[in-house]
Design an enzyme around this catalytic site. Structure first.
Site, mmCIF file in Angstrom:
data_model
loop_
_atom_site.group_PDB
_atom_site.id
_atom_site.type_symbol
_atom_site.label_atom_id
_atom_site.label_comp_id
_atom_site.label_asym_id
_atom_site.label_seq_id
_atom_site.Cartn_x
_atom_site.Cartn_y
_atom_site.Cartn_z
ATOM 1 N N ASP A 13 0.732 -1.361 -0.245
ATOM 2 C CA ASP A 13 -0.248 0.116 0.144
ATOM 3 C C ASP A 13 1.018 1.195 0.218
ATOM 4 O O ASP A 13 -0.041 2.438 0.804
ATOM 5 C CB ASP A 13 -0.768 -0.016 0.868
ATOM 6 C CG ASP A 13 -1.483 -1.305 1.047
ATOM 7 O OD1 ASP A 13 -2.340 -2.140 -0.153
ATOM 8 O OD2 ASP A 13 -2.146 -1.466 2.337
ATOM 9 N N LYS A 16 1.995 2.216 -4.841
ATOM 10 C CA LYS A 16 2.825 1.293 -6.265
ATOM 11 C C LYS A 16 1.833 1.441 -7.430
ATOM 12 O O LYS A 16 2.656 1.643 -8.617
ATOM 13 C CB LYS A 16 3.156 0.520 -5.966
ATOM 14 C CG LYS A 16 4.047 -0.556 -4.904
ATOM 15 C CD LYS A 16 4.320 -2.428 -4.947
ATOM 16 C CE LYS A 16 3.029 -2.296 -5.382
ATOM 17 N NZ LYS A 16 2.580 -1.847 -3.339
ATOM 18 N N GLY A 40 -4.617 -4.212 -4.613
ATOM 19 C CA GLY A 40 -4.928 -3.448 -5.187
ATOM 20 C C GLY A 40 -4.898 -1.782 -4.802
ATOM 21 O O GLY A 40 -4.137 -1.559 -4.185
ATOM 22 N N HIS A 41 -5.209 -0.907 -5.826
ATOM 23 C CA HIS A 41 -4.467 0.667 -6.212
ATOM 24 C C HIS A 41 -4.977 1.025 -6.709
ATOM 25 O O HIS A 41 -5.928 0.547 -7.749
ATOM 26 C CB HIS A 41 -2.977 -0.030 -7.021
ATOM 27 C CG HIS A 41 -2.927 -0.314 -8.646
ATOM 28 N ND1 HIS A 41 -2.274 -1.529 -7.867
ATOM 29 C CD2 HIS A 41 -3.634 -0.615 -9.553
ATOM 30 C CE1 HIS A 41 -2.304 -2.441 -9.274
ATOM 31 N NE2 HIS A 41 -3.080 -1.735 -9.731
ATOM 32 N N GLN A 222 2.256 -5.789 -3.593
ATOM 33 C CA GLN A 222 2.374 -6.331 -1.570
ATOM 34 C C GLN A 222 3.487 -5.388 -1.419
ATOM 35 O O GLN A 222 4.241 -4.722 -2.186
ATOM 36 C CB GLN A 222 3.013 -7.462 -1.401
ATOM 37 C CG GLN A 222 1.274 -8.262 -0.735
ATOM 38 C CD GLN A 222 0.731 -8.332 -2.186
ATOM 39 O OE1 GLN A 222 1.023 -9.433 -3.102
ATOM 40 N NE2 GLN A 222 -0.784 -8.664 -2.952
HETATM 41 P P1 IMP Z 1 -2.476 -13.076 1.705
HETATM 42 O O1 IMP Z 1 -1.971 -12.023 0.794
HETATM 43 O O2 IMP Z 1 -4.631 -12.670 1.974
HETATM 44 O O3 IMP Z 1 -2.439 -14.486 2.178
HETATM 45 O O4 IMP Z 1 -2.690 -12.149 3.210
HETATM 46 C C1 IMP Z 1 -1.624 -12.422 3.883
HETATM 47 C C2 IMP Z 1 -1.224 -10.604 4.646
HETATM 48 O O5 IMP Z 1 -0.419 -9.916 3.682
HETATM 49 C C3 IMP Z 1 -2.273 -9.937 5.323
HETATM 50 O O6 IMP Z 1 -1.653 -9.515 6.549
HETATM 51 C C4 IMP Z 1 -2.777 -8.870 4.157
HETATM 52 O O7 IMP Z 1 -3.137 -8.299 5.415
HETATM 53 C C5 IMP Z 1 -1.281 -8.788 3.823
HETATM 54 N N1 IMP Z 1 -1.391 -8.269 2.373
HETATM 55 C C6 IMP Z 1 -2.186 -8.770 1.477
HETATM 56 N N2 IMP Z 1 -2.115 -7.791 -0.040
HETATM 57 C C7 IMP Z 1 -1.516 -6.701 1.086
HETATM 58 C C8 IMP Z 1 -1.980 -5.705 -0.154
HETATM 59 O O8 IMP Z 1 -1.571 -5.340 -1.152
HETATM 60 N N3 IMP Z 1 -1.128 -4.314 0.520
HETATM 61 C C9 IMP Z 1 -1.063 -4.317 1.789
HETATM 62 N N4 IMP Z 1 -1.216 -5.932 3.045
HETATM 63 C C10 IMP Z 1 -1.545 -6.739 2.049
#
Ligand code: IMP
Length: 426
Positions: A13, A16, A40-41, A222
């Site tokens: 977040d 990017k 998500g952006h 991420q």
């Molecule tokens: P997952 O990727 O859904 O398995 O989530 C694993 C961890 O990564 C969690 O703490 C999510 O909140 C975090 N996470 C996954 N994608 C994002 C992102 O795009 N931005 C911020 N945190 C993320």
């Protein structure tokens, strides 16, 4: 011509989407190399906000080839929905290509994501999009790939092999009814024609562009601290957002990459669980959250907010081999009298200048701050470095100095024009 990787240098977040969109204006190819629709952006163009989860933000330019690489896990329903969303807004998706070897997120992955999270004694706070279970199947060699979606017959064949095992797990362990092949075919078969025209070889596309001297931007989702190997495990995602992940995630050799730009916020945020040394659980944290609209694009969850953590960012510079930084959301700090940068940690009375890899140590670290004066002036219309308030320039110089990496771009708002370029990548 260079292949440039853009990578989140904190916990995701970092903005990017905005930075990639800005750099994509000069790129011929934008390629995503990992993650899925957990990302998500929001990109704002001429006052219109575009929300994307899977498709690279380069799609907003008419001539840019956008690639979803083999390291991405693709939810085909989300992919097709996002394509329709763009087309309804008059944006062509003709230049979108998806690696035929990218793995697919299936309905049972999403169910397992929820069930496993609910069952976990120590919650990760996943996005519930099926990311972890899809990567787990990929590495367990139980995955279904995009090329399996090209016909009903090939998908049925793939499901016949993997579904019995998945159903056994769902039924025996979680008392869930499981899925039938026909149920999944009903949902996925209508997507076949759209998927078929997207399928391609991401490695060949990028290499061809490279050999033609085109400008390639590799987009990581991420952030570094969510990396499966180098993040704050187990509070991480299931892929490699770090720059190194771009090579296997697209099928290019690491020698092809010439620059790595790390995107950092002017402060720090985190979604989900896990230690966060500079977290502010007070009115300053809330003010950052409100000013920065720090609520997840994917889940709407409020993000945890804190001061800029230079110890963590230095780690990111190291892990990614950053050649430069794009600093975003500087304008969020416009309203504060005093700003703080965490320059080192204190662990049981001892100074710690390197980011610890042991989570138990990180949990007990306290921030040591360098204080700087705020500038108390709106920066959202500033276009050039020299027009920034002196205190803002001093803050940025302090960040660059503490992380030992040059700042190449400063973003002072969501719009493309709200970007100050100090040194362009292309
Ligand atoms: P997952 O990727 O859904 O398995 O989530 C694993 C961890 O990564 C969690 O703490 C999510 O909140 C975090 N996470 C996954 N994608 C994002 C992102 O795009 N931005 C911020 N945190 C993320």
């Amino acid at each position: 011509m260079p292949i440039v990787v853009v990578v989140g240098a904190q916990w995701g977040d970092e903005g990017k989407g905005k930075v990639t969109d800005f750099l994509a204006s000069q790129a011929d190819v934008v390629a995503r190399y990992q993650g899925g629709n957990n990302a998500g952006h929001t990109v704002v163009v001429d006052g219109t906000a575009y929300k994307l989860h899977l498709i690279p933000s380069g799609i907003l330019y008419p001539n840019t080839l956008c690639i979803i690489g083999s390291g991405v896990v693709v939810d085909p329903v989300v992919l097709c929905r996002e394509m329709k969303y763009l087309e309804d807004l008059g944006i062509s998706t003709e230049r979108l290509a998806v690696s035929s070897t990218a793995h697919v997120i299936l309905p049972y992955h999403k169910v397992l994501d929820e069930l496993e999270e609910a069952d976990r004694l120590e919650k990760i706070g996943t996005t519930g999009r099926g990311i972890g279970p899809a990567y787990a199947d990929k590495y367990a060699r139980n995955g279904i790939r995009m090329r399996d979606l090209q016909s009903e017959e090939s998908l049925r064949r793939a499901l016949d092999v993997v579904l019995p095992q998945k159903n056994k797990l769902l039924q025996k362990l979680y008392d869930h009814p499981g899925f039938t092949v026909d149920q999944i075919l009903d949902e996925f078969s209508p997507l076949g024609p759209t998927i078929r025209r997207l399928l391609s070889d991401s490695s060949l596309l990028v290499e061809t562009a490279y050999r033609k001297g085109q400008r390639v931007l590799c987009e990581g989702a991420q952030g570094t601290l969510l990396d499966i190997d180098h993040g704050t495990y187990p509070f991480v995602t299931s892929s490699s957002p770090t720059a190194g992940g771009a090579a296997p995630g697209l099928g290019i050799g690491p020698t092809r990459i010439s620059q790595v730009v790390g995107v950092v916020k002017a402060y720090t945020t985190r979604v989900g669980e896990g230690p966060f040394v500079t977290e502010l659980r007070d009115e300053i944290g809330q003010a950052i959250r409100d000013r920065g609209k720090e609520y997840g694009t994917t889940t709407g969850r409020p993000r945890r907010c804190g001061w800029f953590d230079a110890v963590m960012a230095r780690y990111s510079v190291r892990i990614n081999g950053l050649t430069g930084v794009a600093l975003t959301l500087l304008d969020v700090l416009d309203a504060f009298d005093t700003l703080k940068i965490c320059t080192e940690y204190e662990y049981h009375g001892q100074p710690l200048s390197e980011f610890p890899t042991d989570l138990r140590v990180l949990e007990e670290c306290r921030p040591v701050y360098r204080e700087l004066p705020g500038w108390g002036r709106d920066t959202t219309n500033v276009k050039h470095w020299d027009d920034l308030p002196e205190a803002a320039r001093a803050y940025l110089q302090a960040v660059a100095e503490e992380i030992d990496c040059p700042i190449q771009y400063v973003s002072v708002g969501p719009g493309r024009e709200q970007t100050i370029t100090l040194k362009a990548v292309f």
